[in-house]
Each structure stands twice: as C-alpha cells, then as structure tokens.
Motif scaffolding. Structure first.
Motif, PDB file in Angstrom:
ATOM      1  N   SER A 108     -18.959  12.802  -1.430  1.00  0.00           N
ATOM      2  CA  SER A 108     -20.040  13.787  -1.511  1.00  0.00           C
ATOM      3  C   SER A 108     -19.945  14.837  -0.411  1.00  0.00           C
ATOM      4  CB  SER A 108     -21.403  13.086  -1.452  1.00  0.00           C
ATOM      5  OG  SER A 108     -21.628  12.500  -0.178  1.00  0.00           O
ATOM      6  N   HIS A 109     -19.146  14.547   0.625  1.00  0.00           N
ATOM      7  CA  HIS A 109     -18.932  15.498   1.722  1.00  0.00           C
ATOM      8  C   HIS A 109     -17.565  16.182   1.632  1.00  0.00           C
ATOM      9  CE1 HIS A 109     -22.572  14.579   4.073  1.00  0.00           C
ATOM     10  NE2 HIS A 109     -22.428  13.350   3.597  1.00  0.00           N
ATOM     11  N   GLY A 110     -16.912  16.053   0.477  1.00  0.00           N
ATOM     12  CA  GLY A 110     -15.686  16.808   0.226  1.00  0.00           C
ATOM     13  C   GLY A 110     -14.396  16.058   0.391  1.00  0.00           C
ATOM     14  N   THR A 111     -14.440  14.774   0.804  1.00  0.00           N
ATOM     15  CA  THR A 111     -13.211  14.004   0.992  1.00  0.00           C
ATOM     16  C   THR A 111     -12.794  13.394  -0.341  1.00  0.00           C
ATOM     17  OG1 THR A 111     -13.712  13.521   3.306  1.00  0.00           O
ATOM     18  CG2 THR A 111     -12.154  12.066   2.203  1.00  0.00           C
ATOM     19  N   THR A 112     -11.719  13.946  -0.917  1.00  0.00           N
ATOM     20  CA  THR A 112     -11.249  13.495  -2.227  1.00  0.00           C
ATOM     21  C   THR A 112     -10.082  12.515  -2.132  1.00  0.00           C
ATOM     22  OG1 THR A 112      -9.912  15.512  -2.349  1.00  0.00           O
ATOM     23  CG2 THR A 112     -12.055  15.553  -3.442  1.00  0.00           C
ATOM     24  N   SER A 113      -9.482  12.390  -0.948  1.00  0.00           N
ATOM     25  CA  SER A 113      -8.444  11.377  -0.703  1.00  0.00           C
ATOM     26  C   SER A 113      -8.789  10.688   0.606  1.00  0.00           C
ATOM     27  CB  SER A 113      -7.053  12.007  -0.605  1.00  0.00           C
ATOM     28  OG  SER A 113      -6.678  12.616  -1.824  1.00  0.00           O
ATOM     29  N   ILE A 114      -8.877   9.364   0.576  1.00  0.00           N
ATOM     30  CA  ILE A 114      -9.393   8.644   1.742  1.00  0.00           C
ATOM     31  C   ILE A 114      -8.586   7.381   1.993  1.00  0.00           C
ATOM     32  CG2 ILE A 114     -11.088   7.355   0.366  1.00  0.00           C
ATOM     33  CD1 ILE A 114     -13.065   7.682   2.698  1.00  0.00           C
ATOM     34  N   ALA A 115      -8.366   7.099   3.274  1.00  0.00           N
ATOM     35  CA  ALA A 115      -7.695   5.865   3.684  1.00  0.00           C
ATOM     36  C   ALA A 115      -8.727   4.856   4.152  1.00  0.00           C
ATOM     37  CB  ALA A 115      -6.708   6.152   4.816  1.00  0.00           C
ATOM     38  N   ALA A 116      -8.429   3.582   3.922  1.00  0.00           N
ATOM     39  CA  ALA A 116      -9.279   2.506   4.419  1.00  0.00           C
ATOM     40  C   ALA A 116      -8.681   1.988   5.719  1.00  0.00           C
ATOM     41  CB  ALA A 116      -9.364   1.376   3.398  1.00  0.00           C
ATOM     42  N   SER A 117      -9.349   2.258   6.827  1.00  0.00           N
ATOM     43  CA  SER A 117      -8.869   1.822   8.139  1.00  0.00           C
ATOM     44  C   SER A 117      -9.526   0.504   8.517  1.00  0.00           C
ATOM     45  CB  SER A 117      -9.175   2.883   9.200  1.00  0.00           C
ATOM     46  OG  SER A 117      -8.516   4.101   8.905  1.00  0.00           O
ATOM     47  N   LEU A 118      -8.710  -0.430   8.996  1.00  0.00           N
ATOM     48  CA  LEU A 118      -9.202  -1.749   9.395  1.00  0.00           C
ATOM     49  C   LEU A 118      -9.033  -1.925  10.891  1.00  0.00           C
ATOM     50  CD1 LEU A 118      -7.647  -3.968   6.564  1.00  0.00           C
ATOM     51  CD2 LEU A 118      -9.939  -2.965   6.655  1.00  0.00           C
TER      52      LEU A 118
ATOM     53  N   LEU B 115      -3.840   0.174   9.170  1.00  0.00           N
ATOM     54  CA  LEU B 115      -4.112  -0.919  10.101  1.00  0.00           C
ATOM     55  C   LEU B 115      -4.210  -0.351  11.509  1.00  0.00           C
ATOM     56  CD1 LEU B 115      -1.599  -3.641   8.837  1.00  0.00           C
ATOM     57  CD2 LEU B 115      -3.970  -3.284   8.130  1.00  0.00           C
ATOM     58  N   GLU B 116      -5.402  -0.367  12.076  1.00  0.00           N
ATOM     59  CA  GLU B 116      -5.598   0.048  13.468  1.00  0.00           C
ATOM     60  C   GLU B 116      -5.730  -1.228  14.294  1.00  0.00           C
ATOM     61  OE1 GLU B 116      -8.254   3.180  16.117  1.00  0.00           O
ATOM     62  OE2 GLU B 116      -9.069   2.410  14.242  1.00  0.00           O
TER      63      GLU B 116
ATOM     64  N   THR C 121     -12.131  11.610  10.690  1.00  0.00           N
ATOM     65  CA  THR C 121     -13.505  11.288  11.079  1.00  0.00           C
ATOM     66  C   THR C 121     -13.578  10.046  11.952  1.00  0.00           C
ATOM     67  OG1 THR C 121     -13.895   9.978   9.084  1.00  0.00           O
ATOM     68  CG2 THR C 121     -14.461  12.342   8.988  1.00  0.00           C
ATOM     69  N   ASP C 122     -12.674   9.083  11.747  1.00  0.00           N
ATOM     70  CA  ASP C 122     -12.796   7.769  12.393  1.00  0.00           C
ATOM     71  C   ASP C 122     -14.201   7.215  12.151  1.00  0.00           C
ATOM     72  OD1 ASP C 122     -12.093   5.517  13.803  1.00  0.00           O
ATOM     73  OD2 ASP C 122     -12.256   6.430  15.780  1.00  0.00           O
ATOM     74  N   ALA C 123     -14.730   7.506  10.960  1.00  0.00           N
ATOM     75  CA  ALA C 123     -16.121   7.171  10.658  1.00  0.00           C
ATOM     76  C   ALA C 123     -16.313   5.676  10.488  1.00  0.00           C
ATOM     77  CB  ALA C 123     -16.556   7.883   9.380  1.00  0.00           C
ATOM     78  N   MET C 124     -17.465   5.183  10.985  1.00  0.00           N
ATOM     79  CA  MET C 124     -17.857   3.800  10.729  1.00  0.00           C
ATOM     80  C   MET C 124     -19.033   3.813   9.745  1.00  0.00           C
ATOM     81  SD  MET C 124     -20.716   3.813  12.714  1.00  0.00           S
ATOM     82  CE  MET C 124     -21.142   2.086  12.990  1.00  0.00           C
ATOM     83  N   ALA C 125     -19.636   2.667   9.526  1.00  0.00           N
ATOM     84  CA  ALA C 125     -20.600   2.517   8.439  1.00  0.00           C
ATOM     85  C   ALA C 125     -21.759   3.504   8.507  1.00  0.00           C
ATOM     86  CB  ALA C 125     -21.136   1.085   8.417  1.00  0.00           C
TER      87      ALA C 125
ATOM     88  N   HIS D 162      -8.279   8.344   8.401  1.00  0.00           N
ATOM     89  CA  HIS D 162      -8.801   7.381   9.382  1.00  0.00           C
ATOM     90  C   HIS D 162     -10.305   7.213   9.155  1.00  0.00           C
ATOM     91  CE1 HIS D 162      -8.363   5.850  13.796  1.00  0.00           C
ATOM     92  NE2 HIS D 162      -9.287   5.158  13.129  1.00  0.00           N
ATOM     93  N   VAL D 163     -10.655   6.236   8.339  1.00  0.00           N
ATOM     94  CA  VAL D 163     -12.055   5.985   7.978  1.00  0.00           C
ATOM     95  C   VAL D 163     -12.302   4.479   7.941  1.00  0.00           C
ATOM     96  CG1 VAL D 163     -13.905   6.453   6.330  1.00  0.00           C
ATOM     97  CG2 VAL D 163     -11.946   8.011   6.457  1.00  0.00           C
ATOM     98  N   HIS D 164     -13.332   4.041   8.659  1.00  0.00           N
ATOM     99  CA  HIS D 164     -13.704   2.627   8.650  1.00  0.00           C
ATOM    100  C   HIS D 164     -14.893   2.343   7.740  1.00  0.00           C
ATOM    101  CE1 HIS D 164     -10.974   1.595  11.920  1.00  0.00           C
ATOM    102  NE2 HIS D 164     -11.348   2.722  12.505  1.00  0.00           N
ATOM    103  N   GLY D 165     -15.732   3.355   7.517  1.00  0.00           N
ATOM    104  CA  GLY D 165     -16.896   3.115   6.682  1.00  0.00           C
ATOM    105  C   GLY D 165     -17.713   4.365   6.481  1.00  0.00           C
ATOM    106  N   GLY D 166     -18.857   4.186   5.832  1.00  0.00           N
ATOM    107  CA  GLY D 166     -19.773   5.292   5.573  1.00  0.00           C
ATOM    108  C   GLY D 166     -20.816   4.876   4.555  1.00  0.00           C
TER     109      GLY D 166
END
Length: 386
Positions: free
Chosen positions: A84-94, A123-124, A274-278, A58-62
């Motif tokens: 760079s923070h250890g996430t080697t597999s990531i999803a693109a959340s919209l 897809l969120e 993370t639910d991270a945004m930009a 669950h990642v929107h940006g960074g």
C-alpha cells in the motif's frame, strides 16, 4: 488488456520523461515514451509522477506482523502493508535466532517465494560480530561454519537440500569472523548475494571479502566499525568498491548530510531500504523482532530497556516515506532517489523482471502526487492499492 497511461512525469532509469506515457499489455510494459502517445490515452493521470514499483531488499515486518514467525498469514500481512506504500517487490529479512527456528521460517517463507509473493529471503545473521550485534540476540550469534551455511540455504530449497540458492537470495555476515571469507565464496558460488554488515571488520578485512565476492553493504554505517581517517573500516572499503550499499533514510539512522555524501560517492549504487519491523504502518507499542522485545515510541524502534534508550531495532519506515525524506530533507534529486528505491536494488539482486519502467518488464507502477504521496499502486498490471 492493452492500455496507455499518460502523466506529467514518467521516471525511467536514465531520466524523467515530462510528459511521458506507458503502453501496457496485460502484466507487461510494452513501450515507454515522451511527449504525445501513439493514440489517445486510456488513463490520463494529469500532474502525477509515475515511478517504478519500489523494491525493498531489507524488511522484517510491517502492519503489526513479522516475517520471523514464518507463517504464510504473517508474511502476507507484511507484504500487504508495504504494498500500500508502493513496494511491489519485497524481501523477507530474518534476524538471528536458533538454527532450528531460522530454518523453519525459511522453509515456510520459501512457499511465498515460489508463489511470487516474495522476491526472496534475506538472512541477517546468525553470522554477525558480537561487537556490532545491534538488535540481534548476542547469545545466538555464531561463526559461519560451511555446514551451517549450507543447511540454512538448503531449508529454502527442499528439492535439493543444499548447495543451491533456492529462496535465500542474500546473507548478511561479518567477514572478519573465522570462516567469514570462505562463507562469502560459498555464497557467491551458489548465486547468493553476500552482504557485509553487523561487522567490526578493518578496511583490509572488508577488502578481502569484497574481492571474494561480497557485493552489498548492509545498512551502511549502522552496526559497523565507524569510518576513521586512519582506519576506514568496512565503510571505507564499501564506499570505494563497486558494491551496492543500503541506506535507511528515516532521519534516525543517518544524518541527511551522510545521505548526500554517499549518493555523491556511489552514483547508481545506493539502495534505499526500510529495515522495517512489525510497527511499520502500525501504532507505537511493544513488539518482537525475532526473539527480542522492542519498544516503539514516537515511531522509533529500540530494544526494550529500563531507560527507554536501548539500541535501535530496525525502523518503522515505509519506502514512500524514505523517498520523501531523501528528496525533501536530504535534498537529493528525485530521479536518483527513485533509482535507489527501485532500479538499484533490483540490479543488486539480479531481478531482471522488475525495478524499471522499460519494455518487457513487469507492469509494477507507483503513482505519486506532487507531495510524493502514494496515490495508486499497480503490480503485474493490476491496480492493488492503496
């Protein structure tokens, strides 16, 4: 190239090997063991801890960029920031937007999925409750019409147009909406993970969705009907079910006591996201989350408002920071936290190639010091950062 790594701790899905060693060959893990390795190590990491590469669903940006723009450049920037923070597999959340813009973003991001840069698209929205919209544009929320669902799935699978999963691996929806349970069945039938989130569902409505195939709870507690002793809502239904549940361990979304309670209630089924945004890995400032304006102050992201107290709009979290918070502040065992940051999310999405230090898996590693800071990151057998 074959190599053996040793470290004070090597974290496997079941336990921590202390000391431990890994035998790598090219991009694969060949052997994992405890104690003395079969030959002299090629790299002795000393007092470090070796964890599986983190898996963030669950990642929107960074890094100042966002997936919502749907461009390869912005997608690559987000991936690099979290890698760079250890996430080697990531999803693109919209987040929720117009159907046309969401479909366009899915089409572009599908190229990064095909290239192995992304694990998939999440897809969120737009099929979320208007009563629990959070940082989603209320006017763009809709009911999950089968044709609309198939159209967005089809945008991620140009070869067929519809009816298959393609790049879209998970869809968060509110199952109490008209057509919600049918949408859960549709998604499940084509291999897409149906997630319950941004929902005002009662306990009974959520149970129906889980019985229909929903198997993830999106950022548990947040943007959900609150747990009540006479109406447990979706939270209660998810807690007693086999579903995995997402947890945002940043000290803003959840109290540490809640983290401890959920980890105790659902061993092996907790997923750190993370639910991270930009603004994750970037300075405070003004950003966009999809079409919504966001103010980031003191590392907390909120929808822009006159009083600066708008709804929480994702996070500025990175997965290594989530791990540190869960261990240091919430007091959770390291092995359980790293399982929630790697093995559990991989299992929830059926990512059989990553998420664990085990023979045959891809050589994705995070090297942590005694403060749980990231020292080195390996993806597919190659050191990539930080």
């Amino acid at each position: 190239m074959s190599m053996i790594l040793t470290a004070a701790q090597v974290v496997t899905p079941a336990r921590i090997l202390a000391p431990g060693w890994l035998h790598l060959d090219g991009d694969r893990i060949v052997e994992v063991g405890e104690g003395t390795p079969p030959r002299a190590p090629d790299l002795d990491l000393g007092d470090m801890t070796v964890s599986p590469g983190f898996v963030d669903l669950h990642v929107h940006g960074g890094g100042g960029a966002a997936f919502d723009t749907g461009t390869a450049e912005s997608g690559a920037a987000v991936v690099a920031a979290h890698l760079s923070h250890g996430t080697t597999s990531i999803a693109a959340s919209l987040v929720t937007d117009t159907p046309e813009r969401m479909a366009a973003a899915v089409r572009e991001l599908a190229l990064l999925v095909d290239d192995g840069v992304l694990a998939g698209v999440h897809l969120e929205g737009p099929w979320l409750s208007p009563h629990r919209s959070g940082a989603h544009q209320p006017g763009a929320l809709t009911e999950p019409d089968p044709g609309a669902v198939e159209a967005l799935l089809g945008a991620g699978d140009p070869s067929t147009g519809s009816g298959r999963r393609g790049a879209v691996r998970m869809v968060t929806l509110a199952p109490e909406l008209p057509g919600g349970t049918d949408a859960v069945r549709l998604l499940t039938d084509v291999g897409v993970v149906a997630a319950v989130g941004h929902t005002d569902a009662t306990y009974d409505q959520a149970r129906v969705a889980i019985d229909a195939g929903a198997r993830v709870g999106t950022h548990l507690f947040n943007a959900m009907r609150p747990l009540h002793h006479r109406e447990p809502g979706a939270v209660g239904a998810l807690l007693e079910s086999p579903a995995h549940v997402e947890l945002i361990a940043d000290g803003v979304h959840l109290h540490p006591a809640v983290l401890r309670t959920v980890f105790a209630a659902k061993p092996g089924r907790c997923i750190l996201v993370t639910d991270a945004m930009a603004a994750a890995g970037a300075p405070d400032g003004d950003y966009l989350l999809g079409p919504m304006e966001v103010e980031v102050r003191g590392g907390v992201a909120r929808l822009a408002s006159e009083d600066g107290d708008g709804p929480i709009a994702g996070s500025t979290l990175t997965m290594d920071a989530a791990v540190r918070y869960a261990v240091r502040t919430a007091g959770l065992p390291l092995v359980d936290v790293l399982h929630a940051a790697s093995t559990a999310p991989a299992a929830a999405w059926g990512l059989a190639d990553v998420g664990a230090l085990a023979p045959g898996r891809r050589a994705d590693l995070v090297v942590l010091d005694d403060g749980l800071e990231v020292v080195r990151v390996m993806r597919g057998g190659t050191w990539v950062g930080p």
